[in-house]
Design a protein around this motif. Structure first.
Motif, short mmCIF file in Angstrom:
data_model
loop_
_atom_site.label_atom_id
_atom_site.label_comp_id
_atom_site.label_asym_id
_atom_site.label_seq_id
_atom_site.Cartn_x
_atom_site.Cartn_y
_atom_site.Cartn_z
N THR A 1 0.60 -1.10 0.06
CA THR A 1 0.20 -0.10 0.44
C THR A 1 0.89 1.18 -0.07
O THR A 1 0.64 2.06 -0.73
N PHE B 1 -5.72 10.56 -2.60
CA PHE B 1 -7.38 11.02 -2.27
C PHE B 1 -7.54 10.64 -0.83
O PHE B 1 -9.06 10.93 -0.59
N TRP B 2 -7.02 9.44 -0.07
CA TRP B 2 -7.42 9.64 1.32
C TRP B 2 -6.60 10.45 2.70
O TRP B 2 -7.15 10.68 3.28
N ASN C 1 -4.32 6.91 -4.55
CA ASN C 1 -5.52 5.88 -3.91
C ASN C 1 -5.08 7.22 -2.73
O ASN C 1 -6.01 7.41 -1.30
N GLN D 1 -10.24 3.69 2.17
CA GLN D 1 -9.74 3.92 1.51
C GLN D 1 -8.07 2.65 1.00
O GLN D 1 -7.96 2.77 0.30
N SER E 1 -17.11 1.15 -10.75
CA SER E 1 -17.12 2.70 -9.62
C SER E 1 -18.26 3.68 -9.69
O SER E 1 -18.81 3.45 -9.36
N MET F 1 -14.26 5.51 -3.71
CA MET F 1 -13.13 4.90 -2.97
C MET F 1 -12.59 4.47 -4.15
O MET F 1 -11.59 4.46 -4.80
N ALA G 1 -10.59 6.86 -7.38
CA ALA G 1 -9.83 7.46 -7.33
C ALA G 1 -8.85 6.56 -7.78
O ALA G 1 -7.73 7.98 -8.78
N THR H 1 -20.18 5.43 -1.08
CA THR H 1 -19.13 5.98 -0.99
C THR H 1 -18.29 4.38 -1.46
O THR H 1 -16.50 4.98 -2.09
N ILE I 1 -14.27 6.38 4.38
CA ILE I 1 -13.28 6.48 3.19
C ILE I 1 -11.63 6.40 3.97
O ILE I 1 -10.55 6.02 3.42
N VAL J 1 -8.07 -0.38 -1.46
CA VAL J 1 -8.56 -0.50 -2.44
C VAL J 1 -7.45 -0.65 -3.11
O VAL J 1 -7.48 -2.01 -4.42
N ASN K 1 -9.13 13.12 2.01
CA ASN K 1 -10.76 12.69 2.67
C ASN K 1 -10.19 13.20 4.47
O ASN K 1 -11.02 13.54 5.32
#
Length: 411
Positions: free
Chosen positions: A8, A144-145, A141, A267, A286, A318, A321, A314, A263, A270, A148
Motif C-alpha cells: 500500500t 485521495f485518502w 489512492n 481507502q 465504480s 473510493m 480515485a 462511497t 473513506i 482499495v 479526505n
C-alpha cells in the motif's frame, strides 16, 4: 500486516511523501472556505444575498485558478506554481481577516479561490513526474485518502474555531498554509520534465486547446463529469431528500460524517482490491456502485436506509480515485501534464453548478424518481467506460511504442 503496508505505501519516492505531507497539512488547515458564508453573515454582518455573491466570487476564482495553475505548472514549473499559490494564499487570508469594505472582501474572496485552486494541477503533475507508472495507482489512492482525512479533520476544527474566534480561524488556516509553503521551499525540487534542445519528432506540443481537442481524453473527461454530478448529489440534493422525509439536519451530518469515516478507514485497502483490474473495468464498477447508491435513496426513509445507500456510493467513489488519476497520467503528454490536469479539474466546479441547478428542478417535479434518474446516469457512465476502454488502451500502447523507438530530429 507488513505485506499490506509494503503493497500500500512501500516503494514510493521520498519526494512523493513531501508532496503528500504538504497536501495533508494544507487540507487540514484549509477550513476558511468551509465556513466562509458563516463568517460573512455573522462576523461581517452581510445579508444572505450579498454573502452568496461573495461566496460565488470564491467559486469563480476557483475556476480561473484551476486553468491558471495548469498553464503555470507547464510553463514555469510545478515548484514555482506551488510556492506562488501557497504564499499568495497566506497573504490573502491575512487580508481577508481584516478587510472591512464589501468590494474588498469580494475581491479577496475571489483571489482566495484562485490561490486555493492553483496548486491542484501542479501537485498532481508533480506526483506523475516522480512516481513510476506501475506505482501511480497506489500514489493517487493515498492522495485521495489524505485529501479526505484532511477534510474530515478540517470540518471538525472549522466548527470548533468558529465558535471561539474567526480571527483565530484565519490565523490557523494561514499558519497551516505557510507550513506547506515552507515544506515545499525546503524539500520539493522542480519535477517538470526537461525539454530537449532537439525535439523528438512524435512529441506533441500545444496548450489548453491540445487537451480540449484530444478526443480520447475529452471522452474520459465527459464520463468523469457524469460521475462528478452524481457525487455532488450528496452535498447539494441529498439534504433536501433527508429533510423531505421528516428527518433532521443532524441526520444529514451523520451521513456525511459516516461517508468520510468510511473513506478514511477503507481507502487504504482499495489498491489490493482493484490491483489486477483494468482501469476501465474499475471505473465501470465504480460508476455502477455510484448509480446504485444514489438510486437507493429513492427507497430510503430512515437513518439506516440513508447510511446503507451512502455505503454503496462511497465505495464507488473510493474505487474511482486510483484509476481516474492513472488514466489522466497515461493520456497526458509530459510537457502538458498541468494543462491536462486543469481540464479534468474543471469537472468539479461544473458539477457543482449542474447538480444543484438541474437536481432541484428534477427533485421538485420527479420526486423519488430523481434518484432513479441518477442511477441510470451511473449506468450510462459505466457503459461509456467499457466502450472507450479498448480504444484508450490502444492509444496508450501506441504512445509508449512511439516514445520507445522515437529518434531525435537531427539539427
Amino acid at each position: 500486516m507488513r505485506n499490506w503496508y509494503r503493497s500500500t505505501m512501500g516503494g514510493l519516492p521520498g519526494l512523493y511523501w513531501y508532496l503528500w505531507t504538504g497536501m495533508l497539512i494544507n487540507r487540514i488547515g484549509g477550513f476558511v472556505a468551509l465556513v466562509l458564508s458563516l463568517y460573512l453573515t455573522s462576523a461581517r454582518h452581510l445579508t444572505l444575498p450579498v454573502a452568496g455573491l461573495v461566496v460565488g466570487a470564491y467559486g469563480i476564482g476557483g475556476i480561473a485558478g484551476v486553468l491558471l495553475g495548469g498553464v503555470m505548472a507547464d510553463r514555469w514549473g510545478r515548484r514555482p506554481t506551488l510556492l506562488l499559490a501557497h504564499f499568495g494564499a497566506v497573504a490573502v487570508l491575512v487580508g481577508l481577516a481584516f478587510a472591512q469594505p464589501i468590494p474588498a472582501i469580494a475581491v479577496l474572496a475571489a483571489l482566495l479561490g484562485v490561490m486555493h485552486s492553483m496548486p491542484g494541477p501542479a501537485f498532481v503533475a508533480a506526483i506523475v513526474d516522480v512516481t513510476p507508472a506501475d506505482d501511480r495507482s497506489r500514489a493517487f489512492n493515498l492522495q485521495f485518502w489524505a485529501f479526505n482525512l484532511g477534510m474530515a479533520i478540517a470540518s471538525v476544527l472549522a466548527g470548533a474555531l468558529a465558535e471561539v474566534s474567526f480571527t483565530l480561524l484565519f490565523a490557523v488556516d494561514a499558519t497551516a498554509t505557510l507550513a506547506t509553503s515552507l515544506l515545499i521551499l525546503w524539500k520539493v525540487r522542480e519535477t517538470r520534465p526537461v525539454r530537449p534542445a532537439q525535439r523528438i519528432a512524435q512529441k506533441p506540443s500545444g496548450g489548453l486547446r491540445t487537451a480540449l481537442t484530444d478526443r480520447a481524453y475529452m471522452l474520459f473527461v465527459g464520463l468523469s463529469l457524469l460521475a462528478a454530478i452524481l457525487s455532488t448529489q450528496s452535498s447539494t440534493i441529498l439534504p433536501l431528500a433527508i429533510t423531505g422525509d421528516g428527518l433532521g439536519s443532524s441526520v444529514y451530518g451523520a451521513v456525511v460524517g459516516y461517508a468520510a469515516l468510511l473513506i478514511v478507514i477503507g481507502q487504504l485497502f482499495v489498491p489490493r482490491l482493484i490491483g489486477r483490474w483494468r482501469k476501465g473495468t474499475a471505473l465501470t464498477v465504480s460508476n455502477v456502485l455510484l448509480g446504485l447508491g444514489f438510486a437507493a435513496v429513492a427507497l430510503a426513509d430512515s437513518v439506516l436506509g440513508y447510511l446503507a445507500a451512502a455505503t454503496v456510493w462511497t465505495i464507488g467513489a473510493m474505487i474511482a480515485a486510483p484509476p481516474n488519476a492513472a488514466v489522466i497520467a497515461e493520456l497526458s503528454p509530459a510537457e502538458l501534464r498541468g494543462r491536462y490536469q486543469s481540464v479534468f479539474y474543471l469537472t468539479f466546479p461544473a458539477a457543482s453548478f449542474i447538480a444543484p441547478a438541474a437536481g432541484g428542478v428534477s427533485l421538485q417535479y420527479l420526486g423519488d424518481w430523481h434518484w432513479i434518474v441518477c442511477g441510470a446516469l451511473g449506468l450510462v457512465a459505466a457503459a461509456g467506460h467499457l466502450l472507450i476502454q479498448p480504444a484508450r488502451e490502444r492509444r496508450v500502447a501506441e504512445q509508449l511504442e512511439a516514445e520507445r523507438f522515437a529518434v531525435p530530429v537531427a539539427g
